[in-house]
Structure formats: structure tokens, C-alpha cells
Design a protein around this motif. Sequence first.
Motif, mmCIF file in Angstrom:
data_model
loop_
_atom_site.group_PDB
_atom_site.id
_atom_site.type_symbol
_atom_site.label_atom_id
_atom_site.label_comp_id
_atom_site.label_asym_id
_atom_site.label_seq_id
_atom_site.Cartn_x
_atom_site.Cartn_y
_atom_site.Cartn_z
ATOM 1 N N THR A 210 0.907 -1.364 -0.066
ATOM 2 C CA THR A 210 -0.176 0.109 0.063
ATOM 3 C C THR A 210 0.880 1.349 0.020
ATOM 4 O O THR A 210 0.249 2.268 -0.157
ATOM 5 N N GLY A 211 2.116 1.032 0.272
ATOM 6 C CA GLY A 211 2.908 2.337 0.390
ATOM 7 C C GLY A 211 3.424 2.691 -1.006
ATOM 8 O O GLY A 211 3.246 2.027 -2.113
ATOM 9 N N GLY A 212 4.230 3.797 -1.322
ATOM 10 C CA GLY A 212 4.510 4.459 -2.260
ATOM 11 C C GLY A 212 3.836 5.465 -3.168
ATOM 12 O O GLY A 212 2.689 5.620 -2.500
ATOM 13 N N PRO A 213 4.174 5.736 -4.062
ATOM 14 C CA PRO A 213 3.581 6.918 -4.951
ATOM 15 C C PRO A 213 2.194 6.123 -5.553
ATOM 16 O O PRO A 213 2.292 4.990 -5.727
ATOM 17 N N ALA A 214 1.089 7.172 -5.826
ATOM 18 C CA ALA A 214 0.112 6.577 -6.584
ATOM 19 C C ALA A 214 0.344 6.112 -7.940
ATOM 20 O O ALA A 214 1.353 6.653 -8.460
ATOM 21 N N HIS B 54 12.531 0.000 -2.082
ATOM 22 C CA HIS B 54 12.774 0.333 -0.619
ATOM 23 C C HIS B 54 12.635 1.399 -0.077
ATOM 24 O O HIS B 54 12.105 1.964 0.830
ATOM 25 N N ALA B 55 13.229 2.510 -0.875
ATOM 26 C CA ALA B 55 13.155 3.912 -0.633
ATOM 27 C C ALA B 55 11.784 4.301 -0.686
ATOM 28 O O ALA B 55 11.305 5.318 0.412
ATOM 29 N N LEU B 56 11.008 4.265 -1.822
ATOM 30 C CA LEU B 56 9.777 4.629 -1.868
ATOM 31 C C LEU B 56 8.903 4.080 -0.810
ATOM 32 O O LEU B 56 7.816 5.014 -0.100
ATOM 33 N N HIS B 57 8.877 2.806 -0.463
ATOM 34 C CA HIS B 57 8.074 2.416 0.604
ATOM 35 C C HIS B 57 8.541 2.788 1.966
ATOM 36 O O HIS B 57 7.491 3.038 2.766
ATOM 37 N N THR B 58 9.795 2.915 2.426
ATOM 38 C CA THR B 58 10.274 3.559 3.387
ATOM 39 C C THR B 58 9.942 5.018 3.731
ATOM 40 O O THR B 58 9.155 5.360 4.889
ATOM 41 N N ILE B 59 9.848 5.819 2.929
ATOM 42 C CA ILE B 59 9.665 7.281 3.074
ATOM 43 C C ILE B 59 8.188 7.588 3.265
ATOM 44 O O ILE B 59 7.501 8.133 3.842
ATOM 45 N N SER B 60 7.389 6.323 2.511
ATOM 46 C CA SER B 60 5.944 6.441 2.807
ATOM 47 C C SER B 60 5.332 6.177 4.139
ATOM 48 O O SER B 60 4.613 6.664 4.670
ATOM 49 N N GLU B 61 6.101 5.289 4.709
ATOM 50 C CA GLU B 61 5.967 4.795 6.295
ATOM 51 C C GLU B 61 6.443 5.707 7.064
ATOM 52 O O GLU B 61 5.634 6.080 8.055
ATOM 53 N N LEU C 204 4.576 10.569 3.536
ATOM 54 C CA LEU C 204 4.382 11.485 2.273
ATOM 55 C C LEU C 204 3.028 10.822 1.437
ATOM 56 O O LEU C 204 2.766 9.491 1.210
ATOM 57 N N PRO C 205 2.007 11.816 1.259
ATOM 58 C CA PRO C 205 0.871 11.172 0.765
ATOM 59 C C PRO C 205 1.005 10.782 -0.614
ATOM 60 O O PRO C 205 1.881 10.955 -1.423
ATOM 61 N N LYS C 206 0.292 9.586 -1.205
ATOM 62 C CA LYS C 206 0.210 8.911 -2.332
ATOM 63 C C LYS C 206 0.354 9.885 -3.463
ATOM 64 O O LYS C 206 0.848 9.808 -4.487
ATOM 65 N N ASN C 207 -0.423 10.783 -3.271
ATOM 66 C CA ASN C 207 -0.902 11.761 -4.429
ATOM 67 C C ASN C 207 0.164 12.875 -4.659
ATOM 68 O O ASN C 207 -0.166 14.126 -4.968
ATOM 69 N N ALA C 208 1.080 13.099 -3.756
ATOM 70 C CA ALA C 208 2.103 14.199 -3.356
ATOM 71 C C ALA C 208 2.791 14.474 -4.867
ATOM 72 O O ALA C 208 2.882 13.593 -5.621
ATOM 73 N N TYR C 209 3.304 15.622 -5.209
ATOM 74 C CA TYR C 209 3.984 15.973 -6.255
ATOM 75 C C TYR C 209 4.962 14.964 -6.610
ATOM 76 O O TYR C 209 5.727 14.443 -5.637
ATOM 77 N N VAL C 210 5.294 14.643 -8.043
ATOM 78 C CA VAL C 210 6.367 13.765 -8.315
ATOM 79 C C VAL C 210 7.541 14.589 -7.927
ATOM 80 O O VAL C 210 8.363 13.598 -7.207
#
Length: 215
Positions: free
Chosen positions: A150-154, A177-184, A188-194
Motif C-alpha cells: 500500500t505504500g509508495g506513490p500513486a 525500498h526507498a519509496l516504501h520507507t519514506i511512505s511509512e 508522504l501522501p500517495k498523490n504528492a507531487y512527483v
Amino acid sequence: MISYLKGIVAAIQKVTPNRLILTLEVNGIGYDLQIPQRLANQLSDAGEIVQVFTFYQLRDEIPLLYGFSSPAERDLFRHLLSVSGIGASLAIALIDTVELAELVQAIIASNINILIQAPGIGKKTAERICLELKSKLIEWRKSAGFFVATGGPAPGILEEVQMTLFALGYTAQEVSHALHTISEDIGLPKNAYVEDWIKQAIAYLSKSELESYKH
């Protein structure tokens, strides 16, 4: 034929850059198994007692034995081999690209950008893998106990974030790993800016590289 072997690690040899051989001693007999780098990383020095799940293949009348850390990893290997044009080396390369659950999700979601990070996998091959395995893995994932991350960007911005980080030289494993870690950790919201996802990911990866260098 052989579901698993439990024995003592006698040696791990790198025959070629992409071919690792584990020699496992079982009841006085040494078995040579080709294994993913992921499994090799989990094994310590010679003498460790381990259980390795196996896949037996007869190719050109030559018996070959492959070893994996779990039944799910072995079964995914079998699925990959069923795709036309995918041999053992490419299947192992894919397994070593990202965590198992994320590889399965990438195939189901047709995330070509993840698959082409594996050595030897081009865009057409990645598309064929998704086409031939998507429906099979949707059913198999349930029985194997995998869950959608469920983590990471949209999904709508994930591709752009991944491609930018890949272009900077980061591996699929590092990016995932980085995307899921910073998500948790950061939330950072899934729909945050690129740009926000990329900035946070680079900061996390740079910090990880610095810590690794210190150690």
C-alpha cells in the motif's frame, strides 16, 4: 522429484557474474545448486545448516538443480520459466531485481519499468511476461500469501518517479525500498507531487549510501 534439501553449506562459488553455485552437503553427499544472489546474501560462512527449496531441470540431457529460500520463490521461478523465451538465467535475474511480492505485483500491474531493470530483460520480453503471467499470478498470489503493497506513490505518478531514479543510477531494489520507507516513515501522501517523491527518495538514498560508506 526433490522438494528441498537440508544440509551444511560447503561452499558458494561465483562461476560467472550472473551464476552462483551453492555446494550443499547432505548426509555426506555434495549437491551443486544454482541459486539467486538474494539467497547467497542470506547465507553465512561455510558450516551453516540450511534448508533450500529445490527445482530439478533436465536440459539437453544434463541434470540441473536450482535452490531457493522459500517455496514461493521456487514456484515463481517455475512460473517465469513457463514464459516463452525465459530461461533459468533470466528468471533468476528477475527474482534478484526486487523483493518477491513486489515482483509479483509488478507483473500483475504490468509495471514494465521494474521488470526491465533485470539484466537481459528488454521491453518486449517484459511485456510478454506480463501478458502470459498476469492472470496466473493473480490467482497464485492468493494461495502464496502475498498482499498488495500500500505504500509508495500513486500508480499515476509511480512510473515517472521510478524512471527518474533509475536514470540517476539507483537499482530497482534501492528505489522500491526507498519509496516504501519514506511512505511509512515520513507519511508522504500517495498523490504528492512527483518532485516531492523524487526529492525525498534521493535524500533517503543518499543518507543510506553515506551510512554504508561509514561502515
